[in-house]
Scaffold this motif. Structure first.
Motif, PDB file in Angstrom:
ATOM      1  N   LEU A  27     -14.145  -6.955  -4.103  1.00  0.00           N
ATOM      2  CA  LEU A  27     -13.629  -8.522  -3.925  1.00  0.00           C
ATOM      3  C   LEU A  27     -12.363  -8.855  -3.226  1.00  0.00           C
ATOM      4  N   GLN A  28     -11.440  -8.043  -3.868  1.00  0.00           N
ATOM      5  CA  GLN A  28     -10.129  -8.175  -3.478  1.00  0.00           C
ATOM      6  C   GLN A  28      -9.316  -7.068  -3.274  1.00  0.00           C
ATOM      7  N   SER A  29      -9.403  -6.520  -1.967  1.00  0.00           N
ATOM      8  CA  SER A  29      -8.883  -5.391  -1.401  1.00  0.00           C
ATOM      9  C   SER A  29      -7.378  -5.160  -1.291  1.00  0.00           C
ATOM     10  N   GLY A  30      -6.829  -6.299  -0.933  1.00  0.00           N
ATOM     11  CA  GLY A  30      -5.298  -6.619  -0.135  1.00  0.00           C
ATOM     12  C   GLY A  30      -5.251  -6.139   1.038  1.00  0.00           C
ATOM     13  N   ASN A  31      -6.238  -5.675   1.669  1.00  0.00           N
ATOM     14  CA  ASN A  31      -6.423  -5.449   3.181  1.00  0.00           C
ATOM     15  C   ASN A  31      -5.983  -6.600   4.216  1.00  0.00           C
ATOM     16  N   PHE A  32      -6.083  -7.631   3.805  1.00  0.00           N
ATOM     17  CA  PHE A  32      -5.953  -8.811   4.628  1.00  0.00           C
ATOM     18  C   PHE A  32      -4.217  -9.156   4.855  1.00  0.00           C
ATOM     19  N   ALA A  33      -3.664  -8.919   3.789  1.00  0.00           N
ATOM     20  CA  ALA A  33      -2.345  -8.994   3.921  1.00  0.00           C
ATOM     21  C   ALA A  33      -1.450  -7.824   4.564  1.00  0.00           C
ATOM     22  N   ARG A  34      -1.992  -6.677   4.446  1.00  0.00           N
ATOM     23  CA  ARG A  34      -1.542  -5.370   5.263  1.00  0.00           C
ATOM     24  C   ARG A  34      -1.880  -5.567   6.945  1.00  0.00           C
ATOM     25  N   LYS A  35      -3.124  -6.255   6.910  1.00  0.00           N
ATOM     26  CA  LYS A  35      -3.540  -6.194   8.280  1.00  0.00           C
ATOM     27  C   LYS A  35      -2.953  -7.399   9.322  1.00  0.00           C
ATOM     28  N   TYR A  36      -2.641  -8.616   8.557  1.00  0.00           N
ATOM     29  CA  TYR A  36      -2.338  -9.922   9.170  1.00  0.00           C
ATOM     30  C   TYR A  36      -0.827 -10.411   8.838  1.00  0.00           C
ATOM     31  N   VAL A  37      -0.483  -9.966   7.610  1.00  0.00           N
ATOM     32  CA  VAL A  37       0.820 -10.650   7.203  1.00  0.00           C
ATOM     33  C   VAL A  37       2.044  -9.764   7.290  1.00  0.00           C
ATOM     34  N   PHE A  38       1.876  -8.655   6.652  1.00  0.00           N
ATOM     35  CA  PHE A  38       2.824  -7.743   6.616  1.00  0.00           C
ATOM     36  C   PHE A  38       2.568  -6.293   6.838  1.00  0.00           C
ATOM     37  N   PRO A  39       2.325  -6.223   8.323  1.00  0.00           N
ATOM     38  CA  PRO A  39       1.748  -4.741   8.722  1.00  0.00           C
ATOM     39  C   PRO A  39       2.417  -3.648   8.148  1.00  0.00           C
ATOM     40  N   ASP A  40       1.552  -2.739   7.653  1.00  0.00           N
ATOM     41  CA  ASP A  40       2.163  -1.306   6.920  1.00  0.00           C
ATOM     42  C   ASP A  40       2.948  -1.663   5.674  1.00  0.00           C
ATOM     43  N   GLY A  41       2.741  -2.695   4.980  1.00  0.00           N
ATOM     44  CA  GLY A  41       3.701  -3.184   3.730  1.00  0.00           C
ATOM     45  C   GLY A  41       2.615  -2.335   2.571  1.00  0.00           C
ATOM     46  N   GLU A  42       3.503  -1.836   1.518  1.00  0.00           N
ATOM     47  CA  GLU A  42       2.881  -1.373   0.594  1.00  0.00           C
ATOM     48  C   GLU A  42       3.353  -1.709  -0.553  1.00  0.00           C
ATOM     49  N   LEU A  43       2.648  -2.218  -1.731  1.00  0.00           N
ATOM     50  CA  LEU A  43       3.299  -2.619  -2.846  1.00  0.00           C
ATOM     51  C   LEU A  43       2.951  -1.379  -4.031  1.00  0.00           C
ATOM     52  N   LEU A  44       3.936  -0.895  -4.511  1.00  0.00           N
ATOM     53  CA  LEU A  44       3.646   0.034  -5.440  1.00  0.00           C
ATOM     54  C   LEU A  44       3.788  -0.548  -7.135  1.00  0.00           C
ATOM     55  N   PRO A  45       3.073   0.155  -7.883  1.00  0.00           N
ATOM     56  CA  PRO A  45       3.308  -0.445  -9.291  1.00  0.00           C
ATOM     57  C   PRO A  45       4.736  -0.355  -9.804  1.00  0.00           C
ATOM     58  N   VAL A  46       5.315  -0.970 -10.723  1.00  0.00           N
ATOM     59  CA  VAL A  46       6.917  -0.879 -10.770  1.00  0.00           C
ATOM     60  C   VAL A  46       7.058   0.510 -11.451  1.00  0.00           C
ATOM     61  N   TRP A  47       6.230   0.992 -12.111  1.00  0.00           N
ATOM     62  CA  TRP A  47       6.380   2.497 -13.022  1.00  0.00           C
ATOM     63  C   TRP A  47       6.476   3.419 -11.955  1.00  0.00           C
ATOM     64  N   GLU A  48       5.674   3.432 -10.809  1.00  0.00           N
ATOM     65  CA  GLU A  48       5.947   4.461  -9.615  1.00  0.00           C
ATOM     66  C   GLU A  48       7.396   4.137  -9.086  1.00  0.00           C
ATOM     67  N   THR A  49       7.637   2.607  -8.919  1.00  0.00           N
ATOM     68  CA  THR A  49       8.889   2.725  -8.080  1.00  0.00           C
ATOM     69  C   THR A  49      10.043   3.388  -9.060  1.00  0.00           C
ATOM     70  N   LEU A  50       9.872   3.084 -10.458  1.00  0.00           N
ATOM     71  CA  LEU A  50      11.150   3.281 -11.188  1.00  0.00           C
ATOM     72  C   LEU A  50      11.099   5.002 -11.532  1.00  0.00           C
ATOM     73  N   LYS A  51       9.844   5.574 -11.211  1.00  0.00           N
ATOM     74  CA  LYS A  51       9.686   7.103 -11.407  1.00  0.00           C
ATOM     75  C   LYS A  51      10.423   7.579 -10.016  1.00  0.00           C
ATOM     76  N   HIS A  52      10.263   7.020  -8.728  1.00  0.00           N
ATOM     77  CA  HIS A  52      11.291   7.531  -7.746  1.00  0.00           C
ATOM     78  C   HIS A  52      12.501   7.473  -7.883  1.00  0.00           C
TER      79      HIS A  52
END
Length: 462
Positions: A345-370
């Motif tokens: 129902l909700q893949s998030g592909n629309f935003a990556r395809k039409y709004v922010f090409p190549d944009g990637e949203l990481l969960p906060v825990w993964e950002t803080l891990k890095h």
């Protein structure tokens, strides 16, 4: 024996002929367009079975038939523009099909786009086994009526994902639309990131100034310090920090349009001796900046870095900071609400395809891990998703008010894209499908000391 074998062969042939006849009939039916009466009947039956039982929007068919909202107040109306519209929506993932259909003009949304964006959240159809044959027939009728589904025009990027060249193309696609366009609906500083609403009653202008002040306080900026602003946009933070806190700022962006406007703003403020803005990739700045910055601000930029580049991003930022330095990483993240909605129902592909090409949203825990693996020490983290919902509501309202000017600037498809993007994203932050976190990171000095107060009281002083 011969007679038995012959009868068996005749029986087998009958089965083959029967199957072929059935397949031919099915192909013939698929090739025969349904009548307008059949399409309308299937549309009404399907919608009445699958629309949320409690909904604040009407649905209007192409012939003027209205399926009314079931709760008050009525917030919106979804208008199907043709017999083809509903059949074109019956593809997966549903969010991509819905978004592309809106860009094509298969349907319109009158009123609050967020009321329609929440349809997946409110999906509550209780379908019995006996319902399925009729619904599947409706789907087939509507798909036959839809015919071929033309795809909207989307950005086409070349090269390796998150390479310097491709990142620049992706940024320019979104941010180089037109400075005049962004000026129509942003605040006077043209700050294009989440504002901060201490009481919730602030104007957009007041909330964006409050956000800039909040960032400077979190970084504990001091006169004479050197600040790196990664993704400086139109220069709002760089100018504010130099004016109010007396710091030296290096700001970088990949948008030529932003850079030209920002440099003009720096010149108008008389800050050429304190603020330097450049068209540079963050990787080049961080690689060259060996422990030369006291503070780093990355506001709404990390979403463009990409998962595979996150380790380099944080390691380079750590190396560019002086011992005792601070970094504020302000970035959108997947929200807790995302898990409640199936990916079909909700893949998030629309935003990556039409709004922010190549944009990637990481969960906060993964950002803080890095960040932690790069040796940063986490000193504070704050979720501002309600603030972003309010910010987007302001932006969407201001854009709607400027439709007469904005629509000709963008062209029809891109106007619809921006209207959908701002209206739907406000809903996603409000409901927790998206969140935004400010993470304050520290590089302790040789004694493992970090120059921060023992409390947060200084952040909230009048």
């Amino acid at each position: 024996m011969t007679g038995t074998r012959g009868r068996r062969r005749l029986g087998q042939a009958s089965v083959v002929v029967g199957a072929a006849t059935a397949a031919l009939a099915a192909r013939k039916m698929a090739a025969t367009p349904p009548t307008p009466t059949q399409v309308r009947s299937s549309a009404l039956h399907l919608l009445e079975r699958v629309l949320p039982t409690s909904r604040g929007f009407d649905v209007e068919l192409w012939d003027g038939t209205v399926i009314p909202a079931t709760r008050q107040p009525v917030q919106a109306r979804l208008v199907l523009r043709s017999e083809q519209a509903l059949g074109r929506l019956l593809r997966l993932p549903a969010d991509l099909a819905l978004g592309e259909a809106y860009l094509r003009g298969d349907f319109d949304i009158q009123g609050d786009i967020g009321a329609i964006a929440g349809i997946a959240d409110d999906f509550d159809a209780q379908l019995r086994p006996a319902d399925w044959p009729g619904l599947l027939n409706d789907v087939q009728v509507l798909k036959r009526a839809a015919g071929a589904v033309p795809a909207p025009v989307s950005v086409s990027l070349e090269g390796e994902q998150h390479s310097r060249e491709r990142d620049r193309a992706a940024i320019q696609y979104h941010y180089d639309v037109s400075n005049d366009f962004y000026r129509l609906w942003l605040d006077s500083r043209m700050v294009y990131s989440c504002a901060y609403f201490p009481t919730g009653q602030e104007t957009l202008e007041q909330a964006q100034e409050a956000k800039l002040e909040y960032i400077c306080r979190k970084l504990r900026l001091q006169a004479g310090e050197r600040l790196l602003d990664i993704g400086c946009g139109w220069g709002g933070l760089a100018i504010y920090a130099a004016q109010r806190y007396g710091v030296q700022v290096l700001g970088v962006t990949l948008s030529q349009a932003q850079l030209m406007e920002a440099q003009e703003r720096v010149k108008a403020a008389g800050l050429q001796n304190r603020v330097t803005l450049e068209l540079r990739d963050y990787r080049d700045v961080l690689a060259a900046g060996h422990a030369s910055f006291d503070k780093i601000a990355s506001i709404g930029m990390a979403e463009h870095v990409g998962r595979k580049n996150m380790p380099t991003y944080f390691r380079s930022a750590y190396a560019a900071l002086k011992p005792g330095g601070l970094m504020l990483n302000h970035a959108i993240s997947d929200g807790i609400g995302q898990a409640r909605v199936p990916m079909w129902l909700q893949s998030g592909n629309f935003a990556r395809k039409y709004v922010f090409p190549d944009g990637e949203l990481l969960p906060v825990w993964e950002t803080l891990k890095h960040a932690s693996e790069a040796l940063f020490e986490l000193r504070d983290v704050e979720n501002l998703r309600e603030h972003y919902a309010l910010t987007l509501k302001h932006w969407a309202g201001r854009l709607e008010a400027q439709e007469a000017q904005a629509r000709p600037m963008l062209g029809e498809q891109r106007w619809r894209l921006w209207r959908l993007y701002l209206g739907a994203t406000s809903y996603y932050f409000q409901k927790g499908h998206l969140s935004i976190f400010q993470s304050l990171l520290a590089k302790p000095d040789a004694e493992r000391a970090v120059p921060l107060p023992l409390t947060r009281a200084d952040l909230y002083r009048a």
